[in-house]
Design a protein around this motif. Sequence first.
Motif, PDB file in Angstrom:
ATOM      1  N   ASP A  12      25.349  53.090  88.298  1.00  0.00           N
ATOM      2  CA  ASP A  12      24.284  53.803  87.582  1.00  0.00           C
ATOM      3  C   ASP A  12      24.854  54.922  86.703  1.00  0.00           C
ATOM      4  OD1 ASP A  12      22.494  52.157  88.856  1.00  0.00           O
ATOM      5  OD2 ASP A  12      21.953  53.622  90.400  1.00  0.00           O
ATOM      6  N   ALA A  13      25.856  55.627  87.218  1.00  0.00           N
ATOM      7  CA  ALA A  13      26.453  56.721  86.442  1.00  0.00           C
ATOM      8  C   ALA A  13      27.128  56.181  85.180  1.00  0.00           C
ATOM      9  CB  ALA A  13      27.459  57.487  87.299  1.00  0.00           C
ATOM     10  N   LYS A  16      24.487  55.255  82.676  1.00  0.00           N
ATOM     11  CA  LYS A  16      23.938  56.447  81.995  1.00  0.00           C
ATOM     12  C   LYS A  16      24.886  56.916  80.893  1.00  0.00           C
ATOM     13  CE  LYS A  16      22.280  61.163  82.899  1.00  0.00           C
ATOM     14  NZ  LYS A  16      21.068  61.024  82.060  1.00  0.00           N
ATOM     15  N   THR A  19      24.509  54.579  77.847  1.00  0.00           N
ATOM     16  CA  THR A  19      23.238  54.579  77.110  1.00  0.00           C
ATOM     17  C   THR A  19      23.249  55.511  75.905  1.00  0.00           C
ATOM     18  OG1 THR A  19      22.336  56.256  78.631  1.00  0.00           O
ATOM     19  CG2 THR A  19      21.806  53.926  79.092  1.00  0.00           C
ATOM     20  N   SER A  20      24.239  56.386  75.821  1.00  0.00           N
ATOM     21  CA  SER A  20      24.308  57.266  74.644  1.00  0.00           C
ATOM     22  C   SER A  20      24.740  56.501  73.397  1.00  0.00           C
ATOM     23  CB  SER A  20      25.276  58.429  74.905  1.00  0.00           C
ATOM     24  OG  SER A  20      26.585  57.942  75.146  1.00  0.00           O
ATOM     25  N   PHE A  75      17.576  51.615  83.467  1.00  0.00           N
ATOM     26  CA  PHE A  75      18.633  52.056  82.550  1.00  0.00           C
ATOM     27  C   PHE A  75      18.052  52.872  81.402  1.00  0.00           C
ATOM     28  CE2 PHE A  75      22.207  48.721  83.390  1.00  0.00           C
ATOM     29  CZ  PHE A  75      22.329  49.208  84.675  1.00  0.00           C
ATOM     30  N   SER A  77      15.397  54.760  81.545  1.00  0.00           N
ATOM     31  CA  SER A  77      15.066  56.080  82.088  1.00  0.00           C
ATOM     32  C   SER A  77      16.310  56.956  82.223  1.00  0.00           C
ATOM     33  CB  SER A  77      14.363  55.946  83.437  1.00  0.00           C
ATOM     34  OG  SER A  77      15.260  55.570  84.471  1.00  0.00           O
ATOM     35  N   LEU A  78      17.464  56.325  82.503  1.00  0.00           N
ATOM     36  CA  LEU A  78      18.699  57.096  82.670  1.00  0.00           C
ATOM     37  C   LEU A  78      19.121  57.781  81.375  1.00  0.00           C
ATOM     38  CD1 LEU A  78      20.896  54.740  84.899  1.00  0.00           C
ATOM     39  CD2 LEU A  78      19.668  56.806  85.593  1.00  0.00           C
ATOM     40  N   SER A  79      18.701  57.224  80.238  1.00  0.00           N
ATOM     41  CA  SER A  79      19.083  57.826  78.963  1.00  0.00           C
ATOM     42  C   SER A  79      18.326  59.119  78.699  1.00  0.00           C
ATOM     43  CB  SER A  79      18.842  56.835  77.819  1.00  0.00           C
ATOM     44  OG  SER A  79      17.452  56.572  77.667  1.00  0.00           O
ATOM     45  N   LEU A  83      20.189  61.851  86.608  1.00  0.00           N
ATOM     46  CA  LEU A  83      20.517  60.725  87.480  1.00  0.00           C
ATOM     47  C   LEU A  83      19.810  60.843  88.825  1.00  0.00           C
ATOM     48  CD1 LEU A  83      22.224  58.157  87.616  1.00  0.00           C
ATOM     49  CD2 LEU A  83      24.108  59.535  88.509  1.00  0.00           C
ATOM     50  N   GLY A 240      25.558  63.475  88.873  1.00  0.00           N
ATOM     51  CA  GLY A 240      24.783  64.157  87.841  1.00  0.00           C
ATOM     52  C   GLY A 240      25.301  65.557  87.587  1.00  0.00           C
ATOM     53  N   TRP A 244      27.240  65.722  84.048  1.00  0.00           N
ATOM     54  CA  TRP A 244      26.290  66.258  83.051  1.00  0.00           C
ATOM     55  C   TRP A 244      25.798  67.668  83.403  1.00  0.00           C
ATOM     56  CZ3 TRP A 244      25.834  61.204  84.983  1.00  0.00           C
ATOM     57  CH2 TRP A 244      26.161  60.187  84.065  1.00  0.00           C
TER      58      TRP A 244
END
Length: 275
Positions: A12-13, A16, A19-20, A75, A77-79, A83, A240, A244
Amino acid sequence: MCLGVAMLSVNDAIAKLLTSDYNPLQILFLRNVIALPFAMGIAAAIGGRAALGSRRPLAHVARGALWVGATMLFFTSLSRLGLAEATALIFAAPFFITLISALVLGEIVGWRRWLAVLAGFSGVLVIVRPGGEAFQPVLLLPVAAAFTYALLMLSARWLDPRDSVWTLLVWLTGTGALLGAILVPLVWVPVRAADLPAFAGIAFFGVAGMTMITQAFRLAPAVVVAPLDYTGLLWATLFGWAIWRESPDELTWLGAAIIIASGVATILREQRSAA
């Protein structure tokens, strides 16, 4: 189970991070394409060549579509979300499973399970805060992902009982790659060479995590391993903050605690009912 959950948190990390620069559909497609040979190899090694086929392929395709939908929603939502925040909301899936089982499938649900469902939804509301100043529509995406994931879990009833868990792994990955191939040209952008290790990593950690979790459920009672799924929130919070500098607020922590407590209570209650 703990190692598998940790690996899915790494998955998931990485998603994320990607997704940028890439659409979630492209991330999902490339993950499945890279992971498919590994999934087939694991299935064949453990379950034999029979694990690669199924007597109900259309059921697997339908489940694959649900899985693609759930992953796309998460995915996406992660953007936009932290997290830990998105991870806490995805834990609403068990309550949707209970709700659908009772209202759609006609299963009998006792008052204790209904209380757990209401408690779980109250935890979701604490995090989402509808009508409040902190409300963001994007918070509904992981909730929708949890609902779609619940449908995916319940759709296991469509499958041939002779299909192994390894068959499920192969068909989910393969269907995800196939459906992604149809849609990904709409959002495709060239993949930078520097990002190839990240795509390889998301494929590895995704398949390895699912394999370990599957093995955990094969080796131990669900009541022992299922609550350990919530350790994912700890990893999500750690990643997270480290990557970030995200820090969930007090209400997010409170909502997550309510969701986890009601989820564990549901698992323990179902185990006692089955005994």
